[in-house]
Design a protein around this motif. Structure first.
Motif, mmCIF file in Angstrom:
data_model
loop_
_atom_site.group_PDB
_atom_site.id
_atom_site.type_symbol
_atom_site.label_atom_id
_atom_site.label_comp_id
_atom_site.label_asym_id
_atom_site.label_seq_id
_atom_site.Cartn_x
_atom_site.Cartn_y
_atom_site.Cartn_z
ATOM 1 N N ASN A 98 0.652 -1.426 0.069
ATOM 2 C CA ASN A 98 0.019 -0.137 0.152
ATOM 3 C C ASN A 98 0.818 1.191 -0.033
ATOM 4 O O ASN A 98 0.411 2.276 -0.816
ATOM 5 N N ALA A 99 2.085 1.198 0.672
ATOM 6 C CA ALA A 99 2.942 2.498 0.780
ATOM 7 C C ALA A 99 3.326 2.708 -0.464
ATOM 8 O O ALA A 99 3.721 3.623 -1.024
ATOM 9 N N ALA A 100 3.662 1.444 -1.408
ATOM 10 C CA ALA A 100 4.450 1.636 -2.592
ATOM 11 C C ALA A 100 3.398 2.000 -3.605
ATOM 12 O O ALA A 100 3.514 2.794 -4.567
ATOM 13 N N VAL A 101 2.360 1.460 -3.441
ATOM 14 C CA VAL A 101 1.037 2.170 -4.472
ATOM 15 C C VAL A 101 0.794 3.735 -4.181
ATOM 16 O O VAL A 101 0.710 4.474 -5.197
ATOM 17 N N GLU A 102 0.860 4.042 -2.952
ATOM 18 C CA GLU A 102 0.793 5.571 -2.462
ATOM 19 C C GLU A 102 1.700 6.244 -3.118
ATOM 20 O O GLU A 102 1.543 7.314 -3.866
ATOM 21 N N LYS A 103 3.197 5.980 -3.061
ATOM 22 C CA LYS A 103 4.226 6.545 -3.511
ATOM 23 C C LYS A 103 4.286 6.515 -5.263
ATOM 24 O O LYS A 103 4.337 7.444 -5.649
ATOM 25 N N TRP A 104 3.954 5.394 -5.722
ATOM 26 C CA TRP A 104 4.556 5.238 -7.301
ATOM 27 C C TRP A 104 3.325 5.342 -8.044
ATOM 28 O O TRP A 104 3.390 5.464 -9.419
ATOM 29 N N GLN A 105 2.061 5.205 -7.628
ATOM 30 C CA GLN A 105 0.893 5.353 -8.446
ATOM 31 C C GLN A 105 0.067 6.584 -8.073
ATOM 32 O O GLN A 105 -0.044 7.790 -8.940
ATOM 33 N N HIS A 106 -0.211 7.019 -6.708
ATOM 34 C CA HIS A 106 -0.871 8.327 -6.237
ATOM 35 C C HIS A 106 -0.039 9.321 -6.380
ATOM 36 O O HIS A 106 -0.276 10.311 -7.152
ATOM 37 N N GLN A 107 0.976 9.395 -5.574
ATOM 38 C CA GLN A 107 1.818 10.832 -5.502
ATOM 39 C C GLN A 107 2.409 10.798 -6.785
ATOM 40 O O GLN A 107 2.550 12.156 -7.188
ATOM 41 N N TYR A 108 3.076 9.724 -7.327
ATOM 42 C CA TYR A 108 3.769 9.989 -8.676
ATOM 43 C C TYR A 108 3.177 10.671 -9.763
ATOM 44 O O TYR A 108 3.624 11.694 -10.517
ATOM 45 N N PHE A 109 1.661 10.242 -9.967
ATOM 46 C CA PHE A 109 0.958 10.837 -10.986
ATOM 47 C C PHE A 109 0.389 12.109 -10.455
ATOM 48 O O PHE A 109 0.061 13.000 -11.458
ATOM 49 N N ARG A 110 0.418 12.291 -9.250
ATOM 50 C CA ARG A 110 -0.417 13.535 -8.994
ATOM 51 C C ARG A 110 0.926 14.735 -9.112
ATOM 52 O O ARG A 110 0.514 15.679 -9.363
ATOM 53 N N GLN A 111 2.057 14.353 -8.695
ATOM 54 C CA GLN A 111 3.117 15.235 -9.014
ATOM 55 C C GLN A 111 3.201 15.505 -10.994
ATOM 56 O O GLN A 111 3.603 16.791 -10.743
ATOM 57 N N LYS A 112 2.920 14.569 -11.660
ATOM 58 C CA LYS A 112 2.909 14.694 -12.792
ATOM 59 C C LYS A 112 1.968 15.800 -13.342
ATOM 60 O O LYS A 112 2.190 16.740 -14.034
#
Length: 337
Positions: free
Chosen positions: A311-325
């Motif tokens: 879940n932490a990896a999903v938050e970092k690499w899916q949610h946060q990553y694409f939010r920053q993009k």
């Protein structure tokens, strides 16, 4: 006179002739030496059909000439030309099939090649039970058994011959991988190709394949659903009759034998055509405790042994990553405005 004639023939056979740009000559099956001589002369590969015929008769080479397509270019002598016909050094055609393509992506490559294979016949053979059984395919479809490689054929190769060669390569690579099978790995041949196809679609990073395989072996052992997105895409393509490269929540929940979100265990067969590294990974995974992996959006993954890490990896690499993009894209658009 006979001595002069012999000298003339010998001089002709050794005399170089500039053919120029590449010239292809087809020698039909059953062609006698006289016909061969005239075909080569008519194409401009040699300058004199009668002298070439006399040379062939003198050397008794007629029965040794092999049919096929021959390509000549530049400076050649009649002796060199005939040596190639005796050796059967025919023109060849090549095509390359990349790793991880589905069969419906492979067939257009074969059809576009210079062999000009019939895509309709390829599709028919791909689900012909008698043909597949003859080739040793342990399934009712050829999916997964068209080994990705560069192939070489001569003109006239049939759809059956080409598919047979591709399947033969797949089975050859399977035997090599099977020789390194991990102790306790009980996958059948069809299951090995099926898992290998999933591993192939999940990562393009060769070094990750044994670990991706380990995750799926761990899930199978614990009777967890595999929940791998490439199988959902494949299932939906079978349902729709066309390929759509995105997944909806409804897709994830749609029951189908190939949808590993709704079906326990491996799907009924491969979802693509795996290469040697993926086959080896399916039969010889590394040892790991991982049950999850998440894309880092650069072709590699973060692996996790438990749901908290996942879940932490999903938050970092899916949610946060694409939010920053999205935020970065918005700032770029604002600065341009």
């Amino acid at each position: 006179w006979w001595v002069m004639r012999a000298r003339t023939i010998e001089a002709f056979a050794a005399r170089g002739h500039d053919v120029g740009a590449a010239m292809t000559v087809a020698i039909p099956t059953g062609s006698g030496p006289q016909k061969v001589a005239h075909l080569l002369a008519a194409a401009g590969v040699v300058t004199d059909a009668d002298l070439l015929y006399a040379y062939l008769r003198r050397e008794r080479l007629g029965p040794k000439l092999k049919a096929g397509e021959y390509e000549f270019s530049g400076m050649v002598t009649p002796k060199q030309v005939i040596a190639r016909l005796v050796a059967g050094d025919v023109k060849t055609y090549h095509f390359t099939v990349p790793e991880g393509l589905r069969s419906d992506e492979v067939f257009p490559i074969l059809a576009r090649s210079e062999l000009k294979l019939d895509p309709a016949k390829l599709r028919k053979l791909a689900s012909d039970p008698a043909f597949l059984h003859k080739l040793g395919v342990p399934a009712d479809r050829i999916e997964g058994f068209l080994f990705p490689d560069t192939y070489t054929f001569t003109r006239g190769a049939t759809e059956e011959q080409v598919l047979a060669q591709m399947v033969s390569r797949a089975l050859e690579e399977y035997r090599a991988a099977d020789a390194e099978r991990s102790p306790g790995n009980t996958l059948s041949m069809l299951e090995a190709f099926t898992l290998a196809s999933i591993v192939e679609k999940e990562t393009g990073a060769e070094e990750e394949r044994p670990r991706i395989s380990c995750v799926f072996h761990n899930r199978l052992r614990l009777r967890m659903k595999l929940q791998t997105d490439p199988t959902v895409l494949y299932a939906m393509s079978l349902l729709r009759g066309t390929w759509v490269n995105n997944i909806t929540r409804q897709d994830l929940e749609t029951p189908h034998p190939y949808n590993t979100y709704t079906t326990q265990g491996l799907p009924p067969g491969p979802i693509a055509n795996p290469g040697a590294a993926a086959l080896k990974a399916a039969l010889h995974p590394i040892r790991c405790d991982d049950l999850y992996f998440v894309s880092q959006n650069n072709g590699t993954h973060v692996f996790c042994p438990d749901l908290k890490c996942h879940n932490a990896a999903v938050e970092k690499w899916q949610h946060q990553y694409f939010r920053q993009k999205r935020q970065q894209k918005g700032r770029t658009a604002s600065s341009r405005g």
